[in-house]
Scaffold this motif. Structure first.
Motif, mmCIF file in Angstrom:
data_model
loop_
_atom_site.group_PDB
_atom_site.id
_atom_site.type_symbol
_atom_site.label_atom_id
_atom_site.label_comp_id
_atom_site.label_asym_id
_atom_site.label_seq_id
_atom_site.Cartn_x
_atom_site.Cartn_y
_atom_site.Cartn_z
ATOM 1 N N PRO A 1 0.805 -1.225 0.000
ATOM 2 C CA PRO A 1 0.000 0.000 0.000
ATOM 3 C C PRO A 1 0.839 1.277 0.000
ATOM 4 O O PRO A 1 0.875 2.044 0.968
ATOM 5 C CB PRO A 1 -0.822 -0.132 1.286
ATOM 6 C CG PRO A 1 0.048 -0.917 2.206
ATOM 7 C CD PRO A 1 0.790 -1.886 1.324
ATOM 8 N N VAL A 2 1.538 1.489 -1.114
ATOM 9 C CA VAL A 2 2.332 2.701 -1.252
ATOM 10 C C VAL A 2 1.540 3.717 -2.067
ATOM 11 O O VAL A 2 0.937 3.381 -3.087
ATOM 12 C CB VAL A 2 3.700 2.413 -1.909
ATOM 13 C CG1 VAL A 2 3.546 1.799 -3.298
ATOM 14 C CG2 VAL A 2 4.541 3.682 -1.982
ATOM 15 N N ALA A 3 1.516 4.954 -1.590
ATOM 16 C CA ALA A 3 0.804 6.045 -2.250
ATOM 17 C C ALA A 3 1.801 7.084 -2.715
ATOM 18 O O ALA A 3 2.821 7.330 -2.060
ATOM 19 C CB ALA A 3 -0.200 6.679 -1.292
ATOM 20 N N VAL A 4 1.504 7.720 -3.832
ATOM 21 C CA VAL A 4 2.349 8.770 -4.387
ATOM 22 C C VAL A 4 1.615 10.097 -4.307
ATOM 23 O O VAL A 4 0.458 10.208 -4.736
ATOM 24 C CB VAL A 4 2.722 8.458 -5.853
ATOM 25 C CG1 VAL A 4 3.287 9.696 -6.553
ATOM 26 C CG2 VAL A 4 3.736 7.320 -5.914
ATOM 27 N N ASP A 5 2.289 11.097 -3.728
ATOM 28 C CA ASP A 5 1.812 12.473 -3.775
ATOM 29 C C ASP A 5 2.574 13.145 -4.909
ATOM 30 O O ASP A 5 3.719 13.561 -4.745
ATOM 31 C CB ASP A 5 2.069 13.167 -2.438
ATOM 32 C CG ASP A 5 1.479 14.574 -2.395
ATOM 33 O OD1 ASP A 5 0.706 14.928 -3.303
ATOM 34 O OD2 ASP A 5 1.801 15.322 -1.446
ATOM 35 N N LEU A 6 1.932 13.226 -6.066
ATOM 36 C CA LEU A 6 2.598 13.684 -7.280
ATOM 37 C C LEU A 6 2.498 15.199 -7.409
ATOM 38 O O LEU A 6 1.405 15.759 -7.403
ATOM 39 C CB LEU A 6 1.965 13.017 -8.502
ATOM 40 C CG LEU A 6 2.589 13.334 -9.853
ATOM 41 C CD1 LEU A 6 4.038 12.858 -9.918
ATOM 42 C CD2 LEU A 6 1.780 12.700 -10.978
ATOM 43 N N GLY A 7 3.659 15.861 -7.507
ATOM 44 C CA GLY A 7 3.674 17.319 -7.632
ATOM 45 C C GLY A 7 3.254 18.003 -6.349
ATOM 46 O O GLY A 7 2.394 18.881 -6.355
#
Length: 268
Positions: free
Chosen positions: A45-51
């Motif tokens: 469960p890895v999440a990316v906060d893009l920008g």
């Protein structure tokens, strides 16, 4: 189909970088509440906060909010501007990291994110570029993963976002601090790039906001009970004509989610 080999340079353009603490709290809480069960089932469960912008607050806050629903969640903040990554590095800790990159979403070890959140990233792009960016980002998701792309104001009072999976867009969510709202169509200025230029007569999103304003006006007697009760009444009446994808538990939060198929732009 997304390339398996990351490009030598990050894909995308540098954003303005504007950010404030708690700016994305409504989006974060919706993700945790509505999609928390899916994220808990993810083997990674890895999440990316893009920008994430000029300061790392949104990534730090996303980790905290996700972990209320998904204790094993991790967050990777990805920024195309190297100086912003360097400034964020001191905030790294267990479960939180920052990397240089763009729409190619570079994660170490071949990991694929269960969630990509891209807030206020596509506002500077042309409408015609959105579909390709969506497809590229969805192509980076793990199986069953979620992309949330949308826009909010500077202090997080008004948001509109689209939720997408491997099959494309699924829903559109409108969220607001009810005390700041004069009428639902005030949210039009925060429509994501795929919809903001379609808020004109003849387009579904324009018809939806028109009907929402009418339902809000008809619910005026409920204002004496508070803005929340007026919102709930208006949304309940709206549900007679529009396919809503949520219920009163979310409406009470100042939200309403609509099936994408009902709002998608008409073909040119």
């Amino acid at each position: 189909m997304a390339s398996r080999t990351p490009p030598s340079r990050p894909v995308g353009a540098v954003t303005r970088g504007t950010t404030n603490p708690n700016r994305l709290r409504r989006m974060d809480r919706w993700i945790a509440a509505v999609h928390g069960p899916e994220l808990r089932r993810s083997p990674d469960p890895v999440a990316v906060d893009l920008g994430y912008g000029a300061a790392p607050w949104t990534a730090v806050e996303l980790l905290g909010r996700l972990r209320t629903a998904v204790p094993a969640a991790e967050v990777v903040g990805i920024e195309i501007e190297p100086a912003r990554v360097a400034a964020a590095k001191p905030y790294e800790r267990d479960g939180l990291a920052f990397r240089h990159g763009g729409f190619e979403v570079p994660l170490p070890g071949g990991r694929r994110p269960a969630l990509i959140r891209a807030a206020n990233v596509l506002r500077q792009y042309d409408e015609g570029e959105v579909a390709a960016v969506w497809a590229r980002l969805c192509g980076r998701l793990a199986p069953g993963g979620l992309l949330v792309e949308g826009t909010c104001d500077e202090i997080g009072r008004r948001h509109v976002w689209v939720a997408l999976g491997a099959g494309g867009p699924r829903t559109v969510t409108f969220a607001t601090r009810l005390g700041s709202l004069d009428r639902p169509s005030d949210l039009a200025e925060r429509l994501p790039k795929a919809l903001i230029h379609r808020n004109v007569p003849g387009e579904p999103v324009h018809a939806f906001l028109r009907d929402f304003d009418r339902a809000w006006a008809a619910a005026a007697p409920y204002a004496s009970l508070g803005a929340r009760q007026r919102w709930i009444k208006a949304v309940r009446d709206l549900s007679a004509d529009w396919p809503l994808a949520d219920g009163e538990r979310r409406w009470r939060q100042g939200e309403v989610t609509v099936d994408w198929a009902a709002l998608q732009p008409r073909a040119a």
